[in-house]
Design a protein around this motif. Structure first.
Motif, mmCIF file in Angstrom:
data_model
loop_
_atom_site.group_PDB
_atom_site.id
_atom_site.type_symbol
_atom_site.label_atom_id
_atom_site.label_comp_id
_atom_site.label_asym_id
_atom_site.label_seq_id
_atom_site.Cartn_x
_atom_site.Cartn_y
_atom_site.Cartn_z
ATOM 1 N N UNK A 1 44.092 52.341 52.450
ATOM 2 C CA UNK A 1 44.071 53.446 53.407
ATOM 3 C C UNK A 1 43.417 53.055 54.728
ATOM 4 N N UNK A 2 42.486 52.116 54.700
ATOM 5 C CA UNK A 2 41.760 51.783 55.933
ATOM 6 C C UNK A 2 42.221 50.469 56.563
ATOM 7 N N UNK A 3 43.082 49.708 55.848
ATOM 8 C CA UNK A 3 43.623 48.458 56.402
ATOM 9 C C UNK A 3 45.127 48.589 56.569
ATOM 10 N N UNK A 4 45.636 48.103 57.692
ATOM 11 C CA UNK A 4 47.086 48.065 57.882
ATOM 12 C C UNK A 4 47.686 46.848 57.179
ATOM 13 N N UNK A 5 46.967 45.714 57.157
ATOM 14 C CA UNK A 5 47.400 44.514 56.436
ATOM 15 C C UNK A 5 46.965 44.640 54.976
ATOM 16 N N UNK A 6 47.695 45.475 54.239
ATOM 17 C CA UNK A 6 47.243 45.822 52.894
ATOM 18 C C UNK A 6 47.282 44.633 51.935
ATOM 19 N N UNK A 7 48.267 43.741 52.097
ATOM 20 C CA UNK A 7 48.352 42.587 51.210
ATOM 21 C C UNK A 7 47.125 41.706 51.311
ATOM 22 N N UNK A 8 46.705 41.436 52.529
ATOM 23 C CA UNK A 8 45.519 40.600 52.735
ATOM 24 C C UNK A 8 44.272 41.282 52.175
ATOM 25 N N UNK A 9 44.141 42.587 52.385
ATOM 26 C CA UNK A 9 42.978 43.310 51.880
ATOM 27 C C UNK A 9 42.932 43.265 50.354
ATOM 28 N N UNK A 10 44.082 43.499 49.706
ATOM 29 C CA UNK A 10 44.123 43.442 48.246
ATOM 30 C C UNK A 10 43.817 42.030 47.757
ATOM 31 N N UNK A 11 44.362 41.026 48.446
ATOM 32 C CA UNK A 11 44.127 39.640 48.047
ATOM 33 C C UNK A 11 42.661 39.256 48.108
ATOM 34 N N UNK A 12 41.976 39.679 49.175
ATOM 35 C CA UNK A 12 40.546 39.393 49.288
ATOM 36 C C UNK A 12 39.757 40.140 48.228
ATOM 37 N N UNK A 13 40.140 41.366 47.957
ATOM 38 C CA UNK A 13 39.458 42.160 46.930
ATOM 39 C C UNK A 13 39.624 41.519 45.555
ATOM 40 N N UNK A 14 40.843 41.088 45.252
ATOM 41 C CA UNK A 14 41.126 40.453 43.960
ATOM 42 C C UNK A 14 40.296 39.191 43.759
ATOM 43 N N UNK A 15 39.929 38.511 44.845
ATOM 44 C CA UNK A 15 39.185 37.255 44.743
ATOM 45 C C UNK A 15 37.846 37.426 44.031
ATOM 46 N N UNK A 16 37.337 38.656 43.945
ATOM 47 C CA UNK A 16 36.091 38.881 43.220
ATOM 48 C C UNK A 16 36.185 38.488 41.761
ATOM 49 N N UNK A 17 37.389 38.600 41.173
ATOM 50 C CA UNK A 17 37.566 38.278 39.756
ATOM 51 C C UNK A 17 37.490 36.782 39.476
ATOM 52 N N UNK A 18 38.279 35.928 40.152
ATOM 53 C CA UNK A 18 38.171 34.494 39.846
ATOM 54 C C UNK A 18 36.829 33.894 40.226
ATOM 55 N N UNK A 19 36.175 34.443 41.252
ATOM 56 C CA UNK A 19 34.834 33.950 41.590
ATOM 57 C C UNK A 19 33.883 34.217 40.428
ATOM 58 N N UNK A 20 34.005 35.408 39.838
ATOM 59 C CA UNK A 20 33.196 35.725 38.661
ATOM 60 C C UNK A 20 33.585 34.838 37.487
ATOM 61 N N UNK A 21 34.899 34.609 37.322
ATOM 62 C CA UNK A 21 35.362 33.768 36.224
ATOM 63 C C UNK A 21 34.866 32.345 36.323
ATOM 64 N N UNK A 22 34.676 31.869 37.542
ATOM 65 C CA UNK A 22 34.205 30.500 37.742
ATOM 66 C C UNK A 22 32.703 30.378 37.521
#
Length: 390
Positions: free
Chosen positions: A123-144
């Motif tokens: 809702x607050x980003x127009x480049x939604x793909x990039x925003x979702x991609x950065x948000x998703x990165x929290x998971x593999x960082x935790x996994x590592x």
């Protein structure tokens, strides 16, 4: 460049996802110690962990309904707070029964975060793909990082201290989120909660052709992700004869590739389109999994592991595919519903792949994952060629 408020929201949503993931991932490395203390079996601990991940999947749907009623900020804070409290309760569990109960509570609390944070960011980003991609990165960082840190802490201070790492991650993130993220207006504060669970509305949403097709793609993708995350080290040890240490190092490489590529693929989705980016991402796996099976040298297998990490970075284009097909009025509830559905069905990747490996060997089991991705990519190509509105 001036730092914008929306970037603060993105960073703290990603940190919250990281914290909720850490709390769940620190358990696996200390399972033998938990078995020993409670005098139980791996199967019973596995049952508790299955309950945790099932609760995580099931709470995706109600999280969206709660956000519509109370606002995204409140639900995300609740997710981080429950994660912290449940982690402490897990660490203090006096018996296996209470451990299982608190594990389910941890999964349910952590599951409140992802859908709500994703819809807030779109809702607050127009480049939604990039925003979702950065948000998703929290998971593999935790996994590592989480499993390694948990093993080190457990070796020195015991398994209870290792599980407290979940609270150590969640508490500061929750405080920062409460301090720096403003209140968000609920979309439907007047709507009774029971209305969000009406079967007719849910069936209508899931049966829309574009939503149904996207869910098929999501189930295939989640199935392969689950099979990879569950068995990649076991596959490398059994099929290639690698040591446990080497298999663990290659598993870390998988998470590194996944973490680096998720934001990049999100950016590609904004620039080149969701479906072409999704097809290209999944097509990487069509190469990766056969090479994983047939690779005869360590460099080749390592390259295939990295490609698998790229292929499993599909979240941004695929989830954005849902978001653009849902009206603003139904984004929280609708995305929560479909995420619960595809996560629960995708979780079958563990049991199906494990069973296939028992019956036909790891080569067949992991080769089949490449075939599933080929099916998904082929369907995307067919949709594009025929101009279907899916």
């Amino acid at each position: 460049m001036r730092w914008e408020y929306r970037n603060t929201v993105l960073v703290l949503c990603t940190a919250a996802f990281f914290a909720t993931m850490v709390a769940r991932l620190v358990i696996s490395p200390v399972v033998p110690e938990i078995e020993s203390e409670f005098g139980t079996s791996a199967g019973m601990i596995g049952l508790a962990l299955t309950g945790m991940w099932a609760a995580y999947a099931l709470s995706q749907f109600p999280s969206g309904i709660l956000a519509d009623r109370y606002g995204e900020r409140s639900v995300i804070l609740a997710a981080v707070s429950v994660t912290a409290v449940a982690s402490v309760a897990l660490a203090l569990s006096p018996s296996l029964a209470t451990f299982g109960l608190f594990a389910v509570a941890l999964g349910a609390g952590a599951g409140l975060h992802y859908v709500v944070a994703t819809t807030l960011l779109t809702r607050i980003f127009s480049n939604t793909g990039r925003a979702i991609g950065l948000h998703v990165a929290g998971s593999p960082i935790a996994g590592l990082s989480a499993p390694v840190l948990a093993a080190a802490v457990a070796a020195r201070y015991g398994w209870r201290a290792a599980i407290l790492l979940g609270a150590a991650a969640a508490i500061p993130v929750g405080l920062l989120f409460a301090w720096r993220v403003r209140e968000t207006e609920p979309q439907h504060p007047e709507r009774p909660l029971r209305e969000g669970f009406e079967p007719e509305t849910l069936v209508e949403l899931l049966s829309r052709p574009a939503i149904a097709y996207t869910t098929v793609l999501a189930v295939i993708s989640a199935f392969v992700w689950q099979a990879t995350a569950s068995f990649l080290p076991a596959f490398l040890i059994a099929h290639h004869g690698y040591s446990t240490a080497l298999a663990g190092a290659l598993f870390s490489l998988y998470f590194v590739a996944h973490g680096i590529c998720a934001p990049t693929i999100g950016g590609f989705s904004d620039r080149f389109g969701r479906d072409p980016t999704l097809a290209a991402t999944l097509a990487t796996g069509i190469v990766a999994y056969p090479v994983l099976v047939a690779g005869s040298s360590l460099p080749v297998v390592a390259g295939a592991v990295a490609l698998a990490g790229v292929a499993m970075s599909w979240s941004a284009p695929l989830q954005d595919r849902y978001i653009v097909r849902l009206s603003e009025d139904e984004t929280n509830r609708g995305f929560g519903l479909v995420r619960t559905v595809y996560m629960l069905l995708g979780a079958l990747g563990s049991v199906v792949t494990g069973t296939l490996a028992d019956l036909a060997g790891w080569g067949v089991a992991y080769g089949a994952l490449g075939l599933l991705l080929a099916l998904a990519v082929g369907s995307l190509a067919l949709v594009r060629l025929r101009g279907l509105s899916l």
